[in-house]
Each structure stands twice: as C-alpha cells, then as structure tokens.
Design a protein around this motif. Structure first.
Motif, PDB file in Angstrom:
ATOM      1  N   GLY A 256      17.328 -19.333  24.698  1.00 40.58           N
ATOM      2  CA  GLY A 256      16.665 -19.497  23.350  1.00 40.58           C
ATOM      3  C   GLY A 256      16.700 -20.686  22.752  1.00 40.58           C
ATOM      4  N   ASN A 257      17.985 -21.190  22.822  1.00 40.27           N
ATOM      5  CA  ASN A 257      18.194 -22.971  22.135  1.00 40.27           C
ATOM      6  C   ASN A 257      17.395 -23.906  23.108  1.00 40.27           C
ATOM      7  OD1 ASN A 257      19.545 -22.061  19.918  1.00 40.27           O
ATOM      8  ND2 ASN A 257      21.477 -21.876  21.278  1.00 40.27           N
ATOM      9  N   ALA A 258      17.325 -23.641  24.414  1.00 40.93           N
ATOM     10  CA  ALA A 258      16.668 -24.442  25.325  1.00 40.93           C
ATOM     11  C   ALA A 258      15.134 -24.474  25.205  1.00 40.93           C
ATOM     12  CB  ALA A 258      16.975 -24.105  26.936  1.00 40.93           C
ATOM     13  N   THR A 259      14.793 -23.323  24.805  1.00 37.46           N
ATOM     14  CA  THR A 259      13.255 -23.060  24.763  1.00 37.46           C
ATOM     15  C   THR A 259      13.042 -23.852  22.961  1.00 37.46           C
ATOM     16  OG1 THR A 259      13.264 -20.853  25.690  1.00 37.46           O
ATOM     17  CG2 THR A 259      11.423 -21.572  24.266  1.00 37.46           C
ATOM     18  N   LEU A 260      13.755 -23.663  22.162  1.00 32.25           N
ATOM     19  CA  LEU A 260      13.567 -24.205  20.814  1.00 32.25           C
ATOM     20  C   LEU A 260      13.447 -25.899  21.128  1.00 32.25           C
ATOM     21  CD1 LEU A 260      15.701 -22.215  18.345  1.00 32.25           C
ATOM     22  CD2 LEU A 260      13.223 -22.606  18.175  1.00 32.25           C
TER      23      LEU A 260
ATOM     24  N   SER B  23       2.556 -20.104  23.018  1.00 35.74           N
ATOM     25  CA  SER B  23       3.250 -20.006  24.137  1.00 35.74           C
ATOM     26  C   SER B  23       3.601 -18.819  24.660  1.00 35.74           C
ATOM     27  CB  SER B  23       4.500 -21.011  23.918  1.00 35.74           C
ATOM     28  OG  SER B  23       4.258 -22.214  23.680  1.00 35.74           O
ATOM     29  N   VAL B  24       3.832 -18.702  25.940  1.00 33.18           N
ATOM     30  CA  VAL B  24       3.896 -17.122  26.599  1.00 33.18           C
ATOM     31  C   VAL B  24       5.457 -17.266  27.355  1.00 33.18           C
ATOM     32  CG1 VAL B  24       3.269 -15.461  28.259  1.00 33.18           C
ATOM     33  CG2 VAL B  24       1.635 -16.747  26.528  1.00 33.18           C
ATOM     34  N   ALA B  25       6.371 -16.445  27.093  1.00 28.35           N
ATOM     35  CA  ALA B  25       7.335 -16.296  27.859  1.00 28.35           C
ATOM     36  C   ALA B  25       7.294 -15.328  29.163  1.00 28.35           C
ATOM     37  CB  ALA B  25       8.758 -15.797  27.080  1.00 28.35           C
ATOM     38  N   ILE B  26       7.626 -15.513  30.290  1.00 30.45           N
ATOM     39  CA  ILE B  26       7.409 -14.377  31.503  1.00 30.45           C
ATOM     40  C   ILE B  26       9.188 -14.178  31.730  1.00 30.45           C
ATOM     41  CG2 ILE B  26       6.657 -14.191  33.742  1.00 30.45           C
ATOM     42  CD1 ILE B  26       4.352 -16.252  32.961  1.00 30.45           C
ATOM     43  N   PHE B  27       9.347 -12.922  31.502  1.00 32.44           N
ATOM     44  CA  PHE B  27      10.610 -12.436  31.850  1.00 32.44           C
ATOM     45  C   PHE B  27      10.975 -11.023  32.213  1.00 32.44           C
ATOM     46  CE2 PHE B  27       9.425 -11.402  27.423  1.00 32.44           C
ATOM     47  CZ  PHE B  27       9.996 -10.441  27.127  1.00 32.44           C
TER      48      PHE B  27
ATOM     49  N   ALA C 282      12.199 -15.180  24.871  1.00 32.43           N
ATOM     50  CA  ALA C 282      11.221 -14.539  24.526  1.00 32.43           C
ATOM     51  C   ALA C 282      10.728 -14.377  22.876  1.00 32.43           C
ATOM     52  CB  ALA C 282      11.059 -13.103  25.148  1.00 32.43           C
ATOM     53  N   HIS C 283      12.090 -14.100  22.169  1.00 33.00           N
ATOM     54  CA  HIS C 283      11.918 -14.179  20.661  1.00 33.00           C
ATOM     55  C   HIS C 283      11.425 -15.833  20.006  1.00 33.00           C
ATOM     56  CE1 HIS C 283      13.057 -10.199  19.910  1.00 33.00           C
ATOM     57  NE2 HIS C 283      14.130 -10.240  20.840  1.00 33.00           N
ATOM     58  N   VAL C 284      11.662 -16.709  20.629  1.00 28.45           N
ATOM     59  CA  VAL C 284      11.202 -17.956  20.215  1.00 28.45           C
ATOM     60  C   VAL C 284       9.658 -18.140  20.372  1.00 28.45           C
ATOM     61  CG1 VAL C 284      11.339 -20.539  20.720  1.00 28.45           C
ATOM     62  CG2 VAL C 284      13.505 -19.098  20.707  1.00 28.45           C
ATOM     63  N   LEU C 285       9.237 -17.553  21.471  1.00 30.83           N
ATOM     64  CA  LEU C 285       7.711 -17.801  21.729  1.00 30.83           C
ATOM     65  C   LEU C 285       6.843 -16.670  21.287  1.00 30.83           C
ATOM     66  CD1 LEU C 285       8.068 -19.301  25.515  1.00 30.83           C
ATOM     67  CD2 LEU C 285       8.018 -20.542  23.313  1.00 30.83           C
ATOM     68  N   GLY C 286       5.381 -17.362  21.134  1.00 29.57           N
ATOM     69  CA  GLY C 286       4.636 -16.170  20.350  1.00 29.57           C
ATOM     70  C   GLY C 286       4.244 -15.159  21.153  1.00 29.57           C
TER      71      GLY C 286
ATOM     72  N   LEU D 175      10.448  -4.541  24.320  1.00 28.27           N
ATOM     73  CA  LEU D 175       8.937  -4.465  24.597  1.00 28.27           C
ATOM     74  C   LEU D 175       8.182  -3.358  23.546  1.00 28.27           C
ATOM     75  CD1 LEU D 175       6.707  -5.041  26.675  1.00 28.27           C
ATOM     76  CD2 LEU D 175       7.544  -3.277  28.056  1.00 28.27           C
ATOM     77  N   ASP D 176       9.203  -2.344  23.231  1.00 26.80           N
ATOM     78  CA  ASP D 176       8.520  -1.297  22.549  1.00 26.80           C
ATOM     79  C   ASP D 176       8.353  -1.927  21.068  1.00 26.80           C
ATOM     80  OD1 ASP D 176       8.466   0.507  24.643  1.00 26.80           O
ATOM     81  OD2 ASP D 176      10.236   1.366  24.067  1.00 26.80           O
ATOM     82  N   LEU D 177       9.160  -2.701  20.495  1.00 31.62           N
ATOM     83  CA  LEU D 177       9.263  -3.065  19.235  1.00 31.62           C
ATOM     84  C   LEU D 177       8.070  -4.329  18.854  1.00 31.62           C
ATOM     85  CD1 LEU D 177      12.963  -3.501  18.522  1.00 31.62           C
ATOM     86  CD2 LEU D 177      11.438  -2.078  17.626  1.00 31.62           C
ATOM     87  N   HIS D 178       7.570  -4.683  20.182  1.00 33.95           N
ATOM     88  CA  HIS D 178       6.547  -5.897  20.097  1.00 33.95           C
ATOM     89  C   HIS D 178       5.223  -5.543  20.758  1.00 33.95           C
ATOM     90  CE1 HIS D 178      10.460  -8.067  19.482  1.00 33.95           C
ATOM     91  NE2 HIS D 178       9.688  -8.654  18.863  1.00 33.95           N
ATOM     92  N   PRO D 179       4.619  -4.343  20.587  1.00 32.72           N
ATOM     93  CA  PRO D 179       3.557  -4.065  21.322  1.00 32.72           C
ATOM     94  C   PRO D 179       2.133  -4.824  21.327  1.00 32.72           C
ATOM     95  CG  PRO D 179       3.638  -2.528  19.618  1.00 32.72           C
ATOM     96  CD  PRO D 179       4.941  -3.387  19.479  1.00 32.72           C
ATOM     97  N   LYS D 180       2.077  -5.359  20.204  1.00 32.11           N
ATOM     98  CA  LYS D 180       0.977  -6.358  20.032  1.00 32.11           C
ATOM     99  C   LYS D 180       1.006  -7.880  20.798  1.00 32.11           C
ATOM    100  CE  LYS D 180      -0.646  -4.302  15.983  1.00 32.11           C
ATOM    101  NZ  LYS D 180      -1.267  -4.335  14.368  1.00 32.11           N
ATOM    102  N   THR D 181       2.264  -8.169  21.024  1.00 31.46           N
ATOM    103  CA  THR D 181       2.500  -9.657  21.274  1.00 31.46           C
ATOM    104  C   THR D 181       3.184  -9.913  22.671  1.00 31.46           C
ATOM    105  OG1 THR D 181       4.687  -9.844  20.164  1.00 31.46           O
ATOM    106  CG2 THR D 181       2.500 -10.670  19.056  1.00 31.46           C
ATOM    107  N   TRP D 182       3.732  -8.639  23.284  1.00 36.02           N
ATOM    108  CA  TRP D 182       4.429  -8.516  24.625  1.00 36.02           C
ATOM    109  C   TRP D 182       3.848  -7.496  25.355  1.00 36.02           C
ATOM    110  CZ3 TRP D 182      10.600  -8.675  23.882  1.00 36.02           C
ATOM    111  CH2 TRP D 182      11.005  -9.651  23.381  1.00 36.02           C
ATOM    112  N   LYS D 183       3.484  -7.784  26.743  1.00 33.26           N
ATOM    113  CA  LYS D 183       2.898  -6.823  27.551  1.00 33.26           C
ATOM    114  C   LYS D 183       3.831  -6.742  28.768  1.00 33.26           C
ATOM    115  CE  LYS D 183      -0.481  -6.554  24.757  1.00 33.26           C
ATOM    116  NZ  LYS D 183      -0.559  -5.583  23.852  1.00 33.26           N
ATOM    117  N   HIS D 184       3.579  -5.486  29.176  1.00 29.82           N
ATOM    118  CA  HIS D 184       4.304  -5.062  30.516  1.00 29.82           C
ATOM    119  C   HIS D 184       3.390  -5.517  31.815  1.00 29.82           C
ATOM    120  CE1 HIS D 184       7.349  -2.375  32.808  1.00 29.82           C
ATOM    121  NE2 HIS D 184       7.042  -3.354  33.465  1.00 29.82           N
TER     122      HIS D 184
END
Length: 114
Positions: free
Chosen positions: A50-54, A67-71, A80-84, A100-109
């Motif tokens: 997270g800090n490295a991404t910031l 930006s997108v996190a792939i994880f 993932a929380h830092v990125l959109g 993933l369940d808490l971010h259904p609009k911005t995180w996809k499986h």
C-alpha cells in the motif's frame, strides 16, 4: 512464518496458531503483518504494498483513481485499497473474498484465464 513447517512435533498446530495470533494482535506500532498464500509476512509498518503504491503514484504523477490493481491475496489488499479499481485473479484468502464483496462496482473477479 510457515506454521505447517515451523510447528514442533511436541506441540499441536492449534497451539502455534493461537500463540501467533496473540503476538499479531499485540504487535508494536512499528510493525505490520499480512498473509500471502497462507504464510505470514512481518515488516516495518512504513513499508508494504500500500505504501509503495502511494509512493509510486505520487512520484510518477499517476492518478490512483484511474489505476488498476491486479491481485489475489491478503498481502495485496493495501495496494488494492489505494487504487481505484481492482481485478482479482484468484481468491487465495477469505479476506480477499470479503473485500471483493464490499467493492462490487470497482473490483471484479476474473474467472477465466488467457
């Protein structure tokens, strides 16, 4: 820390998990922890994905919200929380599914490969 390989023959695995959980809950503020593929990572609180991404988004003037996190694992969640947006390529820890369940609009499986 790999509990499966570190556990003493003299003590049951549940004893080691209980002991480790106690120490994780009582870490000094200067330390942080995450899990990666069932193993525990311990590191200075000021480091981590997270800090490295910031740092990198600021250094290169990248808008995190574009930006997108792939994880796939618990230790990736701070990044993932830092990125959109996020793409989960596999759920290797229950905390990833919970987030993933808490971010259904911005995180996809991503269920497929290729």
């Amino acid at each position: 820390v790999d509990l499966e390989k570190s556990a003493s023959i003299d003590l049951p695995l549940c004893h080691w998990r209980s002991k480790l959980n106690y120490h994780i809950e009582n870490l000094p503020p200067s330390l942080a922890t995450a899990q990666n593929l069932g193993k525990f990572d311990f590191y200075p609180a000021g480091s981590g994905k997270g800090n490295a991404t910031l740092y990198l988004t600021k250094k290169f003037a990248v808008d995190p919200s574009r930006s997108v996190a792939i994880f796939d694992d618990h230790n990736d969640l701070p990044m993932a929380h830092v990125l959109g947006r996020g793409i989960v390529i596999g759920v290797t820890h229950e905390s990833v599914q919970e987030q993933l369940d808490l971010h259904p609009k911005t995180w996809k499986h991503a269920y497929g490969t290729g």
